[in-house]
Design a protein around this motif. Sequence first.
Motif, mmCIF file in Angstrom:
data_model
loop_
_atom_site.group_PDB
_atom_site.id
_atom_site.type_symbol
_atom_site.label_atom_id
_atom_site.label_comp_id
_atom_site.label_asym_id
_atom_site.label_seq_id
_atom_site.Cartn_x
_atom_site.Cartn_y
_atom_site.Cartn_z
ATOM 1 N N GLU A 220 0.773 -1.269 -0.140
ATOM 2 C CA GLU A 220 -0.108 0.093 -0.025
ATOM 3 C C GLU A 220 0.985 1.062 -0.106
ATOM 4 O O GLU A 220 1.834 1.442 1.160
ATOM 5 C CB GLU A 220 -0.963 0.039 1.159
ATOM 6 N N ASP A 255 -4.915 2.962 -1.960
ATOM 7 C CA ASP A 255 -5.845 3.564 -1.083
ATOM 8 C C ASP A 255 -6.128 4.727 -1.747
ATOM 9 O O ASP A 255 -5.230 5.690 -2.171
ATOM 10 C CB ASP A 255 -5.177 3.578 0.340
ATOM 11 N N HIS A 258 -4.427 8.432 -0.684
ATOM 12 C CA HIS A 258 -3.076 8.279 -0.784
ATOM 13 C C HIS A 258 -2.281 8.932 -1.553
ATOM 14 O O HIS A 258 -1.152 8.724 -1.944
ATOM 15 C CB HIS A 258 -2.466 6.762 -0.374
ATOM 16 N N HIS A 282 -8.375 0.285 -1.046
ATOM 17 C CA HIS A 282 -9.070 0.825 0.064
ATOM 18 C C HIS A 282 -9.938 2.105 -0.418
ATOM 19 O O HIS A 282 -9.265 3.018 -0.831
ATOM 20 C CB HIS A 282 -7.789 1.383 1.036
ATOM 21 N N ASP A 328 -11.784 1.689 3.360
ATOM 22 C CA ASP A 328 -10.682 2.010 4.621
ATOM 23 C C ASP A 328 -11.273 3.329 5.012
ATOM 24 O O ASP A 328 -10.621 4.402 4.331
ATOM 25 C CB ASP A 328 -9.514 1.969 4.295
HETATM 26 MN MN MN Z 1 -5.608 2.071 3.530
#
Ligand code: MN
Length: 430
Positions: A220, A255, A258, A282, A328
């Motif tokens: 990730e 994600d 991010h 995510h 997430d």
């Molecule tokens: Mn995450």
Amino acid sequence: MTNLPLSADLIGELNAREAEALDEDYAALGRKLARSGIDIDAVKGRVAAFSVAVPSWGAGRGGTRFAKFPIAGEPTNIHEKLEDCAVINQLSRVTPRVSPHFPWDQVSDYAALREEAASLGLGFDAVNSNTFQDQPGQAQTYATGSLSSTVEATRQQAVEHNIECIEIGRQLGSRDLTVWVGDGTNFPGQQDFARSLDRYLDAAAQVYAALPDDWRMLLEHKMFEPAFYSTVISDWGSSVLAAQELGPKAKCLVDLGHHAPNVNIEQIVARLHRFGKLGGFHFNDSKYGDDDLDSGSINPHQLFLVFNELVEAELNPRGGFDPAYMIDQSHNVTDPIESMLSSAEAIAQCYAKALLVDRDALHAAQEGNDTMMAFQALRRAYTVDVSPILAKARMEAGGAIDVLGAYRASQWRTRKAQERKAVGPGAGIV
Ligand code: MN
Ligand code: LRH
């Protein structure tokens, strides 16, 4: 034998009040889609087969470095978190798996936990390791890094923790290990970029070597936080190169929060799929940083464009298409169950809209450089209200037509506030 948390009669009664209106809306949408040669029942079938995992850590209130404001009746351990995740799945019928985080969800008997989840109609998705916090009594601190630490003993400790997570995951029936490391620097010169990556790759290779044959390691990436000058795995480029270096069982997890603002995430999805490294997601949303806001709450069009790439990838699987879909999020101001019900709906909606894209028209317009008609092929699908398809699919699976209405009618949170011990104020993500 499952023992679901909410009364099926209550859901049935509430659905009965909404069923006629839903039938009408579904029939009308069916006629509209049929005019474009789309069989609404076929789309409903794909939607019914779609699912996304919920994060165990999302079942409780989240917070920021400044504060966390708990709510009465929020879960205080993995057992109560599983109950709440079961409520989300019973109503939505789209979240049958939970992604756990260790050591936050540590118990003494994982086989029993697996059975407990199964009795609630749940399974486990990717397990998440945690080398971004120090645990009480921990030998080595992660203050200056974990898998990329300059301290051999610290790297070993991080490797052993990840291997322990794999072992736990095997008992829970998982098949993916998600590895996010916050390793990085706050000052120029604090660490050598190349040597810190080499240490990370060497340690990650030891974790990789411990993966069972049918497992994957999901790397990730994240641009910043907790490090604010550089991060070892900061972007999809570093992640895909690390995954290629590690081997075929290493994939990349995206994600959505991010990346720098305005980064074209849907193109990153297409690139990772092109190189056979698209391992999972995510889902969340953000306006500034890694805000972990509810999926589709800020930029639903971006989420639709991500699913447009996923449907294209599904149609053209190349070396394989099997991404792990997970939420997430950090629920700082809402009831976490309501946020995950709303987010699961937003995610499934974007998948359903992406299924409605006339791909022949899109591809023909792309090949013919008919820019407007290529854009309109996406926009036409994006503007369709697919909620009757989602409601029909979940009602037929035993879920609620109006998930938030049914949740509130169940008085679940009020009842749990009487049963569960209160969570004290605090700060931080959990
Ligand atoms: Mn995450
Ligand atoms: C890091 C992250 C990671 C989790 C954590 C809870 O920002 O997205 O996926 O381990 O949040």
